[in-house]
Every structure is written in structure tokens, then in C-alpha cells.
Motif scaffolding. Structure first.
Motif, PDB file in Angstrom:
ATOM      1  N   GLY A  51       0.818  -1.213   0.000  1.00 27.73           N
ATOM      2  CA  GLY A  51       0.000   0.000   0.000  1.00 27.73           C
ATOM      3  C   GLY A  51       0.850   1.261   0.000  1.00 27.73           C
ATOM      4  N   GLY A  52       1.907   1.263   0.811  1.00 28.88           N
ATOM      5  CA  GLY A  52       2.796   2.420   0.838  1.00 28.88           C
ATOM      6  C   GLY A  52       3.525   2.621  -0.478  1.00 28.88           C
ATOM      7  N   ILE A  53       3.931   1.521  -1.100  1.00 30.96           N
ATOM      8  CA  ILE A  53       4.625   1.596  -2.388  1.00 30.96           C
ATOM      9  C   ILE A  53       3.697   2.172  -3.458  1.00 30.96           C
ATOM     10  CG2 ILE A  53       5.720   0.235  -4.207  1.00 30.96           C
ATOM     11  CD1 ILE A  53       6.561  -1.754  -1.978  1.00 30.96           C
ATOM     12  N   ALA A 187       5.712  13.537  -0.896  1.00 33.39           N
ATOM     13  CA  ALA A 187       6.616  12.432  -1.222  1.00 33.39           C
ATOM     14  C   ALA A 187       7.480  12.065  -0.013  1.00 33.39           C
ATOM     15  CB  ALA A 187       7.497  12.811  -2.406  1.00 33.39           C
ATOM     16  N   LYS A 188       7.892  13.066   0.742  1.00 32.65           N
ATOM     17  CA  LYS A 188       8.729  12.819   1.920  1.00 32.65           C
ATOM     18  C   LYS A 188       7.986  11.975   2.953  1.00 32.65           C
ATOM     19  CE  LYS A 188      11.437  15.249   5.435  1.00 32.65           C
ATOM     20  NZ  LYS A 188      11.863  16.584   5.951  1.00 32.65           N
ATOM     21  N   THR A 194       6.799   4.141   4.008  1.00 26.17           N
ATOM     22  CA  THR A 194       7.236   2.903   3.348  1.00 26.17           C
ATOM     23  C   THR A 194       8.502   2.358   3.991  1.00 26.17           C
ATOM     24  OG1 THR A 194       6.303   3.701   1.255  1.00 26.17           O
ATOM     25  CG2 THR A 194       7.847   1.874   1.135  1.00 26.17           C
ATOM     26  N   ASP A 195       9.444   3.230   4.287  1.00 29.69           N
ATOM     27  CA  ASP A 195      10.699   2.796   4.909  1.00 29.69           C
ATOM     28  C   ASP A 195      10.449   2.189   6.287  1.00 29.69           C
ATOM     29  OD1 ASP A 195      12.136   3.627   2.732  1.00 29.69           O
ATOM     30  OD2 ASP A 195      12.773   5.538   3.618  1.00 29.69           O
ATOM     31  N   ALA A 196       9.504   2.755   7.029  1.00 32.72           N
ATOM     32  CA  ALA A 196       9.204   2.247   8.367  1.00 32.72           C
ATOM     33  C   ALA A 196       8.654   0.816   8.299  1.00 32.72           C
ATOM     34  CB  ALA A 196       8.211   3.173   9.063  1.00 32.72           C
ATOM     35  N   VAL A 197       7.755   0.560   7.354  1.00 31.92           N
ATOM     36  CA  VAL A 197       7.200  -0.793   7.198  1.00 31.92           C
ATOM     37  C   VAL A 197       8.295  -1.753   6.751  1.00 31.92           C
ATOM     38  CG1 VAL A 197       5.483  -2.197   6.001  1.00 31.92           C
ATOM     39  CG2 VAL A 197       4.915   0.133   6.680  1.00 31.92           C
ATOM     40  N   PHE A 198       9.168  -1.288   5.863  1.00 29.44           N
ATOM     41  CA  PHE A 198      10.270  -2.120   5.392  1.00 29.44           C
ATOM     42  C   PHE A 198      11.194  -2.495   6.546  1.00 29.44           C
ATOM     43  CE2 PHE A 198      14.702  -2.142   3.732  1.00 29.44           C
ATOM     44  CZ  PHE A 198      14.637  -3.335   3.028  1.00 29.44           C
TER      45      PHE A 198
END
Length: 320
Positions: A51-53, A187-188, A194-198
Motif C-alpha cells: 500500500g505504501g509503495i 513524497a517525503k 514505506t521505509d518504516a514498514v520495510f
């Protein structure tokens, strides 16, 4: 088998939006292709990651819409130049004193056709597209063919038609992209999410690998991690190459070696200053040196008084 696995995820903040999106999209594909129970990552977490992607992808498409606007402007300018050429050629042949009689007559006929379309380059783009369609229909009437041939304008009509179609295509693409855009975060903010979920998925993979409890397959996790690290290396190699090219493009050319400045001359040692001469004694007007003043007589003699040698005070009168 290694007891410890490490996923290289440093430097993601350096990537531009496009590379950031592509990186996570590739990682998602690796996770999505396997059985989630064998790597220990919950399906819900992988879905959240996707979803974030997707949000990042929508933001990137919005940027693409801005590029479509620039392309649309260029396409509009292209058809505008063709219109100006068409109108200009007809007008020139009408008024040029050097135009042949047949050319002037053909221009007069065509001027009647194009007169309603003067200035369409300045109207709204949608109206301009429709006006160009009408102009092409009018000029392509059979009666106008010999006039266009005389002025050598037959080739301009298909070019104008193609330019108009190109503009419509770009315009439609931009409209479609705008329709798909919803209220999106910056975008930030989207990238940070997304980075947090990754990061959470990386932690789960490492924990699952350490435990190795059934149905976890450590070899499968190790394979996925190896591919993630390989993809990380590839994308950062491309990033560094791109960065190097940009720096090289900005670097000014090496100027020719400037001449070395000459060393300044050392000041000469000052000469010993001349000693001033002693002042000469002042001379008398006749050029003789002044005599030494007389000293008093030795023995304590008194100087003689004027008028006598013995100092007699009597006054003598001259004899008769």
C-alpha cells in the motif's frame, strides 16, 4: 549455514523518488512470490508494505503529469508554427509585388477560406483543436486544391493534421493522470512510511531466521536476503554513477595553466648615509677670518685711557 543475516538498507533516503519506488517494488516482489508462512512475515504486513509503495507510485505519476503539461505546450507551439506559416504564405502572395499573377489570384481565393480562422493560435487549446479540424475540412474541399498546389501548400495540411493529433494525445494522457490522482501526502511523508514498514519486515525476517522454528525455512530467508542485498548494491551503483555524471557536467573545464607570477625584486640595501659636513666658520665681508680678541695685559695693568699715556687727569690747553 550462517548464524546471522544482515540486510543492507542504509542510504535509502539518498535515492530520488523514482529509484526509491523501484527499490521497494523489487523487494515486495521477492516477498510476494513466496509463501509468507515460510519466511515468518505476516501477509497483512506485506499488504501494508504494498500500500505504501502504491502511494509513492501515484505521487510519481503526478510528477509525470507535470511533464505531460510541458510536452503539451511544445505540441501546441508546433501546430501554432504551422498555422502561422500557412496564413503567412497566403498573405505574402496576396500583397507581394513580386508574386506571379496566378499566385496572387490563388492567395485571394484561399484568403476567403482562412479568414474566419485568423488568430486561432491564441484561443483556448480545446477550441484551437476544433478550429484546426474545421480549417482542414475547408481547405480540403476540391475547389481549393488547385490554389493550394499553386502556392505549394498541399504538404502543409497533413503536417498540421498530425501536429493536432499529437497535441490531443498528450492532452488526453495528462487528463487521465489527473483523474487518477487523489489527495496524496507529500513524497517525503510517503517515503518515510514505506521505509518504516520495510524496517519492520527486515526485523521480522531476522528474528524468523534466528528461531528457525517450523514452518520457517532458513534457506529461503537467506536466499531472499541475498537477492535484496544484491538489488541494493545494483541500485546504489547506478545512483553513484548518475551522481558522478552530474558532478562532471557541472565541473568547469580546466583552464590553461596561468603563468607563474614573477618573484618581486628584493629592495636594494640602502647606502650608508653621508655624514653631514661640519659648518665652516663665518667669513668677514673682506674674506679674512676674524682675529682673536685681545687679552688684558699681564701683570694687572690697566688699559690706557684715551688721550694720554700716563693717565694724568689734568687737561692741557693749547698755547697761544
Amino acid at each position: 549455514m550462517e548464524d546471522y543475516i544482515e540486510i543492507n538498507r542504509a542510504g535509502l533516503t539518498k535515492l530520488d523518488n523514482g529509484r526509491h519506488y523501484e527499490y521497494h517494488n523489487n523487494v515486495y516482489d521477492l516477498l510476494h512470490e513466496v509463501d509468507a508462512t515460510k519466511i515468518g512475515v505476516p501477509v497483512e504486513k506485506i499488504t501494508q508494505y504494498k500500500g505504501g509503495i502504491d502511494v509513492e507510485g501515484q505521487i510519481n505519476r503526478e510528477s509525470q503529469a507535470s511533464l505531460d503539461t510541458q510536452r503539451m505546450q511544445k505540441a501546441d507551439e508546433a501546430r501554432g508554427r504551422l498555422l502561422s506559416y500557412l496564413f503567412g504564405m497566403i498573405r505574402t502572395n496576396r500583397f507581394s509585388p513580386e508574386a506571379a499573377e496566378a499566385a496572387a489570384a490563388a492567395a485571394d481565393e484561399l484568403e476567403i477560406v482562412i479568414r474566419p480562422y485568423y488568430g486561432i493560435q491564441k484561443i483556448d487549446v480545446d477550441q484551437e483543436s476544433a478550429a484546426i479540424d474545421g480549417l482542414l475540412i475547408d481547405l480540403r474541399e476540391a475547389k481549393n486544391t488547385p490554389f493550394l498546389t499553386t502556392l505549394r501548400l498541399t504538404a502543409i495540411l497533413p503536417k498540421l493534421e498530425a501536429a493536432n493529433a499529437d497535441f490531443r494525445k498528450i492532452y488526453k494522457t495528462r487528463t487521465s493522470a489527473r483523474a487518477d490522482d487523489k489527495e496524496l501526502p507529500s513524497a517525503k511523508a510517503a517515503r518515510a512510511k514505506t521505509d518504516a514498514v520495510f524496517d519492520r519486515i527486515v526485523f521480522i525476517l531476522q528474528a524468523a531466521y534466528y528461531s528457525g522454528a517450523s514452518p520457517i525455512e532458513r534457506t529461503l530467508i537467506a536466499s531472499i536476503v541475498k537477492q535484496i542485498n544484491q538489488r541494493t548494491q545494483e541500485i546504489f551503483d547506478k545512483y553513484n554513477q548518475s551522481l558522478a555524471k552530474k558532478k562532471a557536467a557541472k565541473k568547469p573545464k580546466d583552464p590553461t595553466d596561468p603563468k607563474q607570477p614573477k618573484e618581486p625584486k628584493q629592495p636594494k640595501d640602502p647606502k650608508d648615509p653621508k655624514q653631514p659636513k661640519e659648518p665652516k666658520e663665518p667669513k668677514k665681508p673682506d674674506g679674512e677670518k676674524p682675529k682673536d680678541p685681545k687679552k688684558p695685559d699681564e701683570g694687572g695693568k690697566k688699559p690706557e685711557k684715551p688721550g694720554g699715556g700716563d693717565g694724568d687727569p689734568d687737561i692741557h690747553l693749547p698755547e697761544e
